[in-house]
Design an enzyme around this catalytic site. Sequence first.
Site, short mmCIF file in Angstrom:
data_model
loop_
_atom_site.label_atom_id
_atom_site.label_comp_id
_atom_site.label_asym_id
_atom_site.label_seq_id
_atom_site.Cartn_x
_atom_site.Cartn_y
_atom_site.Cartn_z
N GLU A 52 -25.08 0.90 -35.01
CA GLU A 52 -25.44 2.30 -34.74
C GLU A 52 -26.80 2.59 -35.36
O GLU A 52 -27.08 2.20 -36.49
CB GLU A 52 -24.37 3.21 -35.35
N HIS A 58 -44.24 0.35 -12.93
CA HIS A 58 -43.95 -0.59 -11.83
C HIS A 58 -44.12 0.08 -10.48
O HIS A 58 -44.56 -0.56 -9.52
CB HIS A 58 -42.52 -1.11 -11.99
N LYS A 103 -44.16 -14.19 0.30
CA LYS A 103 -42.97 -15.01 0.03
C LYS A 103 -41.78 -14.50 0.84
O LYS A 103 -41.62 -13.31 1.07
CB LYS A 103 -42.64 -15.01 -1.46
N THR A 111 -41.77 -17.14 -9.89
CA THR A 111 -42.57 -16.80 -8.71
C THR A 111 -44.06 -17.01 -9.00
O THR A 111 -44.80 -17.52 -8.16
CB THR A 111 -42.32 -15.35 -8.30
#
Length: 339
Positions: free
Chosen positions: A48, A139, A204, A238
Amino acid sequence: MPAMTEPKLISGNANRTLANSIARRMSMHRGMNVGLVDARVERFNDQEIFVEVFENVRGEDMYIIQPTSNPANDNLMELLIMVDALRRSSASRITAVIPYFGYARQDRRAKARTPISAKLVANLLTEAGVDRVLTLDLHAAQIQGFFDIPVDNLYAAPIFALDIEHHFKGKLDDVMVISPDVGGVARARDLAKRIGCPLAIVDKRREKAGEIAEMIVIGDVSGKACIIVDDICDTAGTLCKAAEVLVQSGATEVHSYITHGVLSGPAVERVSNSVMKSLVITDSIEATAATKKAANIRIVPTAPLFAQAIMNIWNGTSVSSLFDAEMLSPIYEGLYSRS
């Protein structure tokens, strides 16, 4: 109107190195004695989280520096509890400085019966009491719209442009910027425009999740020094495969510029053994010992960028001015010379 008090920085445990660098940068170059507020962020035996702030923050303009990187849940919870501690201590404004915004990849429902976790995190931060968010290379840009509070999304592209111009001085005519997928074209195009270089794409195709069936280079990379640009490098599978395909297509060398070096699992080993001459990442995430030891991984600092952004927020001046490499050049003068 500029704030009457000086900005005060406080940090969780996610990236103390970056937090100290930001404080040092603000102290050395802005003529202000800025240090991290004395506090402890600890865990009880059951894990915690407990936060205690040892300084008076009543009426202060507070900036919490805490990326929500691995372990994402612990670091996010630390951030939320720190916000609550400051809010209950009557801080006048709380800005969450999140160099790496975890859960950002969950920004939409890709399949049925799945969450939009990025929106949930935005709600948690807002409800906890955050007044403003300062982050780096989300992102997906639309995540800014998940918040009902101001969000300043900084970009690494201006820093990368300075770095590329410095390290490829006199050789930019042979450089080509590469997007590792169709979704990252806008980011790659922006960097290509900044350094005046052409753009190509690695497309891809996947047969199933996590497995790449085929990669095709769209564009002629023969005789070019290729620079792959992306926002996140996680397992690097990748990325390393894209580098191989580029070399097979005639590229003379391959470098990668990635904002957030998540580098989980076998990523560092993969990069070290890959055909890439270098992987350049920022310090938005605390680098592991393995990352620091890797011969072909280089880290560029974001402290000058974040320090200036915090100062601009505090004194009410433009943050978007930092999107321009010309504006960043004096800030990074010690590292890069454009002459």
